[in-house]
Design a protein around this motif. Structure first.
Motif, PDB file in Angstrom:
ATOM      1  N   LEU A 221      37.413  -3.035 -73.652  1.00 21.29           N
ATOM      2  CA  LEU A 221      37.624  -3.789 -74.900  1.00 21.29           C
ATOM      3  C   LEU A 221      38.272  -2.899 -75.968  1.00 21.29           C
ATOM      4  O   LEU A 221      39.212  -3.307 -76.656  1.00 21.29           O
ATOM      5  N   LYS A 222      37.778  -1.663 -76.077  1.00 19.76           N
ATOM      6  CA  LYS A 222      38.357  -0.739 -77.068  1.00 19.76           C
ATOM      7  C   LYS A 222      39.845  -0.535 -76.790  1.00 19.76           C
ATOM      8  O   LYS A 222      40.672  -0.526 -77.717  1.00 19.76           O
ATOM      9  N   THR A 223      40.185  -0.364 -75.509  1.00 22.38           N
ATOM     10  CA  THR A 223      41.595  -0.167 -75.148  1.00 22.38           C
ATOM     11  C   THR A 223      42.419  -1.393 -75.546  1.00 22.38           C
ATOM     12  O   THR A 223      43.503  -1.264 -76.135  1.00 22.38           O
ATOM     13  N   GLN A 224      41.901  -2.565 -75.253  1.00 17.82           N
ATOM     14  CA  GLN A 224      42.638  -3.796 -75.574  1.00 17.82           C
ATOM     15  C   GLN A 224      42.842  -3.932 -77.088  1.00 17.82           C
ATOM     16  O   GLN A 224      43.901  -4.340 -77.550  1.00 17.82           O
ATOM     17  N   ILE A 225      41.793  -3.584 -77.852  1.00 16.08           N
ATOM     18  CA  ILE A 225      41.912  -3.667 -79.325  1.00 16.08           C
ATOM     19  C   ILE A 225      43.019  -2.716 -79.786  1.00 16.08           C
ATOM     20  O   ILE A 225      43.914  -3.084 -80.545  1.00 16.08           O
ATOM     21  N   TRP A 226      42.980  -1.474 -79.262  1.00 15.31           N
ATOM     22  CA  TRP A 226      43.973  -0.487 -79.688  1.00 15.31           C
ATOM     23  C   TRP A 226      45.392  -0.922 -79.304  1.00 15.31           C
ATOM     24  O   TRP A 226      46.332  -0.811 -80.103  1.00 15.31           O
ATOM     25  N   GLU A 227      45.541  -1.439 -78.083  1.00 18.78           N
ATOM     26  CA  GLU A 227      46.867  -1.880 -77.630  1.00 18.78           C
ATOM     27  C   GLU A 227      47.416  -2.975 -78.542  1.00 18.78           C
ATOM     28  O   GLU A 227      48.606  -3.007 -78.858  1.00 18.78           O
ATOM     29  N   GLN A 228      46.552  -3.871 -78.977  1.00 15.68           N
ATOM     30  CA  GLN A 228      46.993  -4.948 -79.881  1.00 15.68           C
ATOM     31  C   GLN A 228      47.331  -4.382 -81.266  1.00 15.68           C
ATOM     32  O   GLN A 228      48.347  -4.737 -81.854  1.00 15.68           O
ATOM     33  N   LEU A 229      46.451  -3.520 -81.754  1.00 16.24           N
ATOM     34  CA  LEU A 229      46.672  -2.968 -83.102  1.00 16.24           C
ATOM     35  C   LEU A 229      48.014  -2.259 -83.191  1.00 16.24           C
ATOM     36  O   LEU A 229      48.690  -2.322 -84.223  1.00 16.24           O
TER      37      LEU A 229
ATOM     38  N   VAL B 123      39.376 -12.895 -77.670  1.00 18.79           N
ATOM     39  CA  VAL B 123      38.151 -13.665 -77.442  1.00 18.79           C
ATOM     40  C   VAL B 123      37.257 -12.885 -76.477  1.00 18.79           C
ATOM     41  O   VAL B 123      37.678 -12.517 -75.378  1.00 18.79           O
ATOM     42  N   VAL B 124      36.046 -12.617 -76.932  1.00 16.01           N
ATOM     43  CA  VAL B 124      35.131 -11.775 -76.155  1.00 16.01           C
ATOM     44  C   VAL B 124      33.858 -12.564 -75.850  1.00 16.01           C
ATOM     45  O   VAL B 124      33.242 -13.134 -76.752  1.00 16.01           O
ATOM     46  N   LEU B 125      33.496 -12.594 -74.585  1.00 17.67           N
ATOM     47  CA  LEU B 125      32.264 -13.276 -74.191  1.00 17.67           C
ATOM     48  C   LEU B 125      31.162 -12.228 -74.097  1.00 17.67           C
ATOM     49  O   LEU B 125      31.280 -11.263 -73.337  1.00 17.67           O
ATOM     50  N   SER B 126      30.099 -12.408 -74.892  1.00 15.51           N
ATOM     51  CA  SER B 126      29.072 -11.373 -74.975  1.00 15.51           C
ATOM     52  C   SER B 126      27.826 -11.727 -74.173  1.00 15.51           C
ATOM     53  O   SER B 126      27.650 -12.862 -73.733  1.00 15.51           O
ATOM     54  N   LYS B 127      26.955 -10.736 -74.052  1.00 20.58           N
ATOM     55  CA  LYS B 127      25.656 -10.858 -73.367  1.00 20.58           C
ATOM     56  C   LYS B 127      25.800 -11.252 -71.894  1.00 20.58           C
ATOM     57  O   LYS B 127      24.999 -12.029 -71.364  1.00 20.58           O
TER      58      LYS B 127
ATOM     59  N   LYS C 126      41.477 -22.832 -73.280  1.00 17.13           N
ATOM     60  CA  LYS C 126      42.830 -22.319 -73.001  1.00 17.13           C
ATOM     61  C   LYS C 126      42.990 -20.890 -73.523  1.00 17.13           C
ATOM     62  O   LYS C 126      43.957 -20.553 -74.223  1.00 17.13           O
ATOM     63  N   THR C 127      42.011 -20.066 -73.261  1.00 18.35           N
ATOM     64  CA  THR C 127      42.089 -18.660 -73.688  1.00 18.35           C
ATOM     65  C   THR C 127      41.898 -17.748 -72.489  1.00 18.35           C
ATOM     66  O   THR C 127      41.451 -18.172 -71.427  1.00 18.35           O
ATOM     67  N   LYS C 128      42.241 -16.489 -72.716  1.00 18.98           N
ATOM     68  CA  LYS C 128      41.967 -15.440 -71.725  1.00 18.98           C
ATOM     69  C   LYS C 128      40.889 -14.591 -72.395  1.00 18.98           C
ATOM     70  O   LYS C 128      41.037 -14.183 -73.546  1.00 18.98           O
ATOM     71  N   THR C 129      39.799 -14.354 -71.740  1.00 20.02           N
ATOM     72  CA  THR C 129      38.689 -13.663 -72.406  1.00 20.02           C
ATOM     73  C   THR C 129      38.410 -12.293 -71.809  1.00 20.02           C
ATOM     74  O   THR C 129      38.854 -11.969 -70.710  1.00 20.02           O
ATOM     75  N   ILE C 130      37.648 -11.513 -72.569  1.00 20.19           N
ATOM     76  CA  ILE C 130      37.132 -10.246 -72.050  1.00 20.19           C
ATOM     77  C   ILE C 130      35.617 -10.403 -72.021  1.00 20.19           C
ATOM     78  O   ILE C 130      35.016 -10.833 -73.017  1.00 20.19           O
ATOM     79  N   GLN C 131      35.001 -10.120 -70.911  1.00 19.76           N
ATOM     80  CA  GLN C 131      33.544 -10.284 -70.796  1.00 19.76           C
ATOM     81  C   GLN C 131      32.879  -8.920 -70.994  1.00 19.76           C
ATOM     82  O   GLN C 131      33.303  -7.941 -70.376  1.00 19.76           O
TER      83      GLN C 131
END
Ligand SMILES: Nc1nc2c(ncn2[C@@H]2O[C@H](COP(=O)(O)OP(=O)(O)OP(=O)(O)O)[C@@H](O)[C@H]2O)c(=O)[nH]1
Ligand SMILES: [Mg+2]
Length: 422
Positions: free
Chosen positions: A320-328, A278-282, A303-308
């Motif tokens: 964010l890129k690192t988190q995506i890669w770690e999950q993938l 879950v990513v919070l933008s702007k 009830k989420t943990k977000t990345i802003q």
């Protein structure tokens, strides 16, 4: 117009005919048979190409025909094989038989090929029919004639990550800062009208991200652009759910988050279960204090943990890129569709259709007749006798009799008619 499903007609090449000829030269008046064979027809081959991301190239061209085999010639010369036709389709194209709607191929690997239809076999030249008692066969085989078929091509994009969210949440902007893609970006809803793909480089690795048109409440009933494009994220391993935390459009970030998840669930249980970041933008649009307050409120209520992030201010994008890669890394690649083994490229050599067309007339047709008649020249007495012998041996005459055939009746087979006598 965006095309991700299209019906096309395909036909493999016909086989070339064999040749019936006899060797002639100054020294040889009556030489032996020297007719060459016909060439094989070209195949219809589909190939998954990384250079296409839509089925747009099929908008106007809907018929694809491979080359026919050349005819055999004198002096044992064989006809050339027909040219195969390679049809490039985007990665992730599923091919269905239009008649049965069964899946016949799922092209998920780069440059993967699939032979959908194989070309007709070439006819044999008269050299093949010479025997000790028949030294001068005047007949040869015709080439196999192939049938036109229809297939449906459907694109189910292959991407590792899918970007989802409300329209205007900043999905395309994010794709443009993390990947090589240059999607259209604008400050209004539904800027993106069809999926965009981007390749994200992460150190020595890379992954593909798909940005699809925004979803809104009621998408499952067709509101906005509806659910249609969700099929393009059906095969992703990870969803990045973008929520506009600036709330400048007067909506609530928490409501948006739940709305999108409800729409996912309505589309498919499987998609709703795909892991989400879950990513919070702007975030640049808020003061530090506002941001801290809103993030806290959002995380508690959902009830989420977000990345802003802020794509505009390049804030937290690398994280964010690192988190995506770690999950993938933790999630297995999806398997291609389970395809029930089934022979699409059927060569009908056995069907037999016997019709009584009047009190003393019968018509025989079907794949058996087509196949058998390739090898006979009905105007040639020897060849025609062979044809009749086969009709008897293969039980066709018996079947005709069951339908009431009697002496003196007429039998029509292709373009010949003969009178039947026991
Ligand atoms: N301030 C700010 N504006 C942003 C940011 N990211 C995107 N925007 C703006 O938000 C608007 C919408 O951005 P898009 O990337 O087109 O949004 P989208 O989610 O792809 O929208 P649809 O394609 O309509 O679903 C544009 O005017 C962007 O410039 C950001 O990080 N900060
Ligand atoms: Mg967009």
């Amino acid at each position: 117009m965006y095309l991700d499903r299209v019906k096309i007609t395909i036909k493999a090449g016909d086989g070339g005919s064999g040749c019936a000829s006899f060797h002639r030269s100054k020294m040889t008046m009556n030489g032996g048979p020297d007719g060459g064979d016909g060439g094989k027809g070209g195949d219809i081959i589909f190939k998954a190409s990384p250079h296409f991301s839509t089925l747009q190239s099929f908008q106007f061209k809907k018929k694809f025909v491979a080359g026919n085999g050349g005819n055999g010639m004198k002096k044992f010369k064989c006809g050339a094989d027909g040219q195969d036709l390679i049809i490039d389709v985007p990665l992730g194209t599923v091919i269905y038989d239009a008649e049965s709607e069964k899946v016949i191929a799922d092209l998920t690997e780069e440059n993967q090929t699939f032979v959908a239809l194989s070309g007709g076999v070439g006819g044999k030249g008269n050299t093949h029919f010479a025997t000790s008692t028949r030294q001068a066969p005047k007949f040869c085989q015709t080439g196999e004639i192939t049938k036109e078929r229809q297939v449906i091509l459907e694109l189910k994009t292959i991407a590792d990550v899918g970007l989802i969210g409300y329209p205007n949440a900043g999905k395309s902007t994010l794709l443009s800062v993390i990947s090589n893609a240059r999607p259209k970006i604008a400050n209004y809803q539904f800027t993106t009208l069809y999926p965009n793909l981007g390749v994200v480089n992460y150190y020595e690795h890379s992954f593909v991200v798909a940005d699809i048109p925004g979803l809104i409440e009621g998408a499952s009933e067709g509101a906005g652009l509806g659910h249609y494009f969700l099929k393009h994220v059906e095969r992703v391993r990870l969803l990045v759910h973008l929520v506009d935390i600036s709330e400048r459009e007067g909506r609530s970030a928490v409501d948006d988050y739940f709305t999108i998840n409800r729409e996912l669930e309505k589309y498919s249980d499987k998609l709703a279960k795909v892991k989400q970041i879950v990513v919070l933008s702007k975030c640049d649009s808020l003061t530090k204090e506002e941001l801290i307050k809103k993030v806290k409120e959002f995380e508690i209520k959902t009830k989420t943990k977000t990345i802003q992030i802020s794509s505009v201010a390049n804030y937290n994008i690398d994280y964010l890129k690192t988190q995506i890669w770690e999950q993938l890394k933790l999630i297995e690649k999806p398997k291609p569709l389970d395809i029930e083994l089934y022979d699409f490229d059927i060569k009908d050599k056995t069907s037999l259709d016997i019709k009584k067309i009047s009190s003393n007339e019968f018509e025989v047709s079907g794949g058996y007749i087509e196949n058998l008649s390739r090898g006979v020249v009905l105007s040639d007495y020897v060849s025609f006798s062979y044809f009749q012998k086969r009709l008897k041996e293969d039980g066709v005459i018996e079947k005709l009799k069951e339908k009431g055939l009697k002496n003196g009746d007429l039998v029509h087979i292709k373009d010949i008619t003969f009178e039947y006598f026991d």
